[in-house]
Design a protein around this motif. Sequence first.
Motif, PDB file in Angstrom:
ATOM      1  N   GLY A 214       7.578  -4.808   5.016  1.00  0.00           N
ATOM      2  CA  GLY A 214       7.177  -4.559   3.635  1.00  0.00           C
ATOM      3  C   GLY A 214       5.707  -4.822   3.407  1.00  0.00           C
ATOM      4  N   GLY A 215       5.179  -5.868   4.066  1.00  0.00           N
ATOM      5  CA  GLY A 215       3.765  -6.185   3.891  1.00  0.00           C
ATOM      6  C   GLY A 215       2.844  -5.125   4.455  1.00  0.00           C
ATOM      7  N   LEU A 216       3.179  -4.589   5.629  1.00  0.00           N
ATOM      8  CA  LEU A 216       2.349  -3.534   6.221  1.00  0.00           C
ATOM      9  C   LEU A 216       2.385  -2.267   5.373  1.00  0.00           C
ATOM     10  N   ILE A 217       3.561  -1.924   4.846  1.00  0.00           N
ATOM     11  CA  ILE A 217       3.658  -0.754   3.968  1.00  0.00           C
ATOM     12  C   ILE A 217       2.825  -0.974   2.710  1.00  0.00           C
ATOM     13  N   TYR A 218       2.905  -2.158   2.168  1.00  0.00           N
ATOM     14  CA  TYR A 218       2.132  -2.506   0.967  1.00  0.00           C
ATOM     15  C   TYR A 218       0.632  -2.338   1.218  1.00  0.00           C
ATOM     16  N   VAL A 219       0.154  -2.907   2.334  1.00  0.00           N
ATOM     17  CA  VAL A 219      -1.275  -2.825   2.645  1.00  0.00           C
ATOM     18  C   VAL A 219      -1.692  -1.377   2.875  1.00  0.00           C
ATOM     19  N   PRO A 334      -2.622   1.787 -12.783  1.00  0.00           N
ATOM     20  CA  PRO A 334      -1.157   1.708 -12.928  1.00  0.00           C
ATOM     21  C   PRO A 334      -0.424   1.866 -11.599  1.00  0.00           C
ATOM     22  N   MET A 335      -0.881   2.766 -10.732  1.00  0.00           N
ATOM     23  CA  MET A 335      -0.227   2.935  -9.429  1.00  0.00           C
ATOM     24  C   MET A 335      -0.398   1.703  -8.546  1.00  0.00           C
ATOM     25  N   ILE A 336      -1.598   1.115  -8.580  1.00  0.00           N
ATOM     26  CA  ILE A 336      -1.832  -0.090  -7.784  1.00  0.00           C
ATOM     27  C   ILE A 336      -0.930  -1.224  -8.267  1.00  0.00           C
ATOM     28  N   ALA A 337      -0.750  -1.328  -9.578  1.00  0.00           N
ATOM     29  CA  ALA A 337       0.140  -2.356 -10.120  1.00  0.00           C
ATOM     30  C   ALA A 337       1.575  -2.122  -9.666  1.00  0.00           C
ATOM     31  N   ILE A 339       2.517  -0.824  -6.950  1.00  0.00           N
ATOM     32  CA  ILE A 339       2.607  -1.192  -5.528  1.00  0.00           C
ATOM     33  C   ILE A 339       2.615  -2.712  -5.380  1.00  0.00           C
ATOM     34  N   LEU A 340       1.832  -3.379  -6.197  1.00  0.00           N
ATOM     35  CA  LEU A 340       1.676  -4.828  -6.098  1.00  0.00           C
ATOM     36  C   LEU A 340       2.925  -5.590  -6.548  1.00  0.00           C
ATOM     37  N   ILE A 341       3.534  -5.148  -7.642  1.00  0.00           N
ATOM     38  CA  ILE A 341       4.652  -5.898  -8.236  1.00  0.00           C
ATOM     39  C   ILE A 341       5.823  -6.072  -7.271  1.00  0.00           C
ATOM     40  N   PRO A 342       6.347  -4.999  -6.630  1.00  0.00           N
ATOM     41  CA  PRO A 342       7.487  -5.213  -5.731  1.00  0.00           C
ATOM     42  C   PRO A 342       7.148  -6.082  -4.530  1.00  0.00           C
ATOM     43  N   TYR A 343       5.923  -5.988  -4.034  1.00  0.00           N
ATOM     44  CA  TYR A 343       5.558  -6.813  -2.884  1.00  0.00           C
ATOM     45  C   TYR A 343       5.549  -8.292  -3.260  1.00  0.00           C
ATOM     46  N   VAL A 344       4.949  -8.615  -4.397  1.00  0.00           N
ATOM     47  CA  VAL A 344       4.903 -10.009  -4.835  1.00  0.00           C
ATOM     48  C   VAL A 344       6.315 -10.541  -5.078  1.00  0.00           C
ATOM     49  N   ALA A 369      11.369   0.970  -4.333  1.00  0.00           N
ATOM     50  CA  ALA A 369      12.142   1.102  -3.091  1.00  0.00           C
ATOM     51  C   ALA A 369      11.288   1.167  -1.823  1.00  0.00           C
ATOM     52  N   PRO A 370      10.168   1.901  -1.789  1.00  0.00           N
ATOM     53  CA  PRO A 370       9.424   2.012  -0.523  1.00  0.00           C
ATOM     54  C   PRO A 370       8.944   0.684   0.046  1.00  0.00           C
ATOM     55  N   ILE A 371       8.771  -0.335  -0.791  1.00  0.00           N
ATOM     56  CA  ILE A 371       8.317  -1.636  -0.301  1.00  0.00           C
ATOM     57  C   ILE A 371       9.481  -2.612  -0.155  1.00  0.00           C
ATOM     58  N   LEU A 372      10.375  -2.652  -1.145  1.00  0.00           N
ATOM     59  CA  LEU A 372      11.464  -3.623  -1.109  1.00  0.00           C
ATOM     60  C   LEU A 372      12.570  -3.236  -0.141  1.00  0.00           C
ATOM     61  N   MET A 373      12.884  -1.937  -0.023  1.00  0.00           N
ATOM     62  CA  MET A 373      13.997  -1.539   0.825  1.00  0.00           C
ATOM     63  C   MET A 373      13.750  -1.870   2.308  1.00  0.00           C
ATOM     64  N   PRO A 374      12.550  -1.630   2.865  1.00  0.00           N
ATOM     65  CA  PRO A 374      12.328  -2.062   4.261  1.00  0.00           C
ATOM     66  C   PRO A 374      12.479  -3.565   4.443  1.00  0.00           C
ATOM     67  N   MET A 375      12.149  -4.342   3.414  1.00  0.00           N
ATOM     68  CA  MET A 375      12.311  -5.792   3.512  1.00  0.00           C
ATOM     69  C   MET A 375      13.776  -6.175   3.642  1.00  0.00           C
TER      70      MET A 375
END
Length: 429
Positions: A214-219, A334-337, A339-344, A369-375
Amino acid sequence: MAEADGELAAWRVLRLVAGREVRTRVRSRAFQITTALFVVAIAASVLVTSSVGGSSPRRVAVTAADGTQAAAIVTAARSLDVDVAVRTYADAAAGRQAVLDGDVDALVLVAPPTAGGAVGTDGAAGTDGGAGTDGGAGTGGGYRVVVDSELGDSLTSVLTVAARQAALEGQISALGGDPATVGRAVATAGVAVTALRPRPERDGARLVLGLLAGGLIYVSLLIFGPVVAQSVIEEKTSRVVELLLAVLRPWQLMAGKVLGIGVVALGQLALIGAVGIGLGLATGGLDIPAGVAVGSVALALLWYLVGFAMYALMFAAAGALVSRQEDAGGVTAPMIAMILIPYVLGISVLPSSPDSGLILTLAIVPLFAPILMPMVIGIGSVAVWQVLVALALSLAWIAVLVWLAGRVYGNAVKRSGTRVALRDALRAA
């Protein structure tokens, strides 16, 4: 036939636009340096973790005369979850020299039963040179432990348990009993626990793998998402877009740009994942089956494709709304936010609560989903049906975004000067 030729030409144009983006990004010195730094960082972290993570066992020496105590010490260490290796030396002098040379951490000598000698409290392990604590009536015997400077808490606990077991066996023998029979009875005694709400066991390595995915996808989304917007703004500012749109349709230019940058981003992420998984499995730092590790990475790359398509379309539409790079932050925030919210949320909640209902629910929401689901896939706390539902909803949302982003891009990308309002961009030109 004409319709088929038209579709073929459209895909050919799309491939040309995407190829141009791929060549431009791959040849960029910033991309090459960033990729090299990512690979070096992930390789270094895996190597450091594997070298530091595996602690060496504590080394204990016994003499040949006391060799029967080796099994008792190992059993006590196992019960306390301490890694101990026992070495046998010919006599006490050889064992003491091994302590001085640093070959072992301690020499264990069996002390005979006494009326009150230098044995540890309650007949436990005492240290020699410093002498052990005078434990009063030491009728059970015990251990005398020789160390270089100090014994350490973990080894003290192990030797205390082993010494008490040896004293107990001595007393059983003195009373005419069989220590082996008593030992088996004690070993087989235990506590049977019935959990009304059992929690599934979680593998720490899988937790780390899921959070890293999830972290690599986020970055990567944070890096390459704004790149799409910046590329759109550059072409719009330089009026290159007007020349391109003279021969291309707006959706072809937007889709080709998203596809090309997506291929570059996916290639970088796949390289990082391959290096990390390969080194982790080779060094033993990743203590999970190879199939599980590779499968988790493959699913993470799939979700990255979904996530990049989703966010890149929004970044492309946002970039078309402005004509200066200075204004990009306002439209992409707004898009950056999002992306940031699910990772945090993921890194804050999942380590302590891998089965969190909140995270599992948000992992189905398309933008999260793209960040949380891989986690949660990496951790193993999600059902197959939840993954399929999340994927279906995300693909449906991408289909909606194709129409929305295409409309905004087509209506706004030709307008220069002031920022175009989203409401105006959604209207027909």
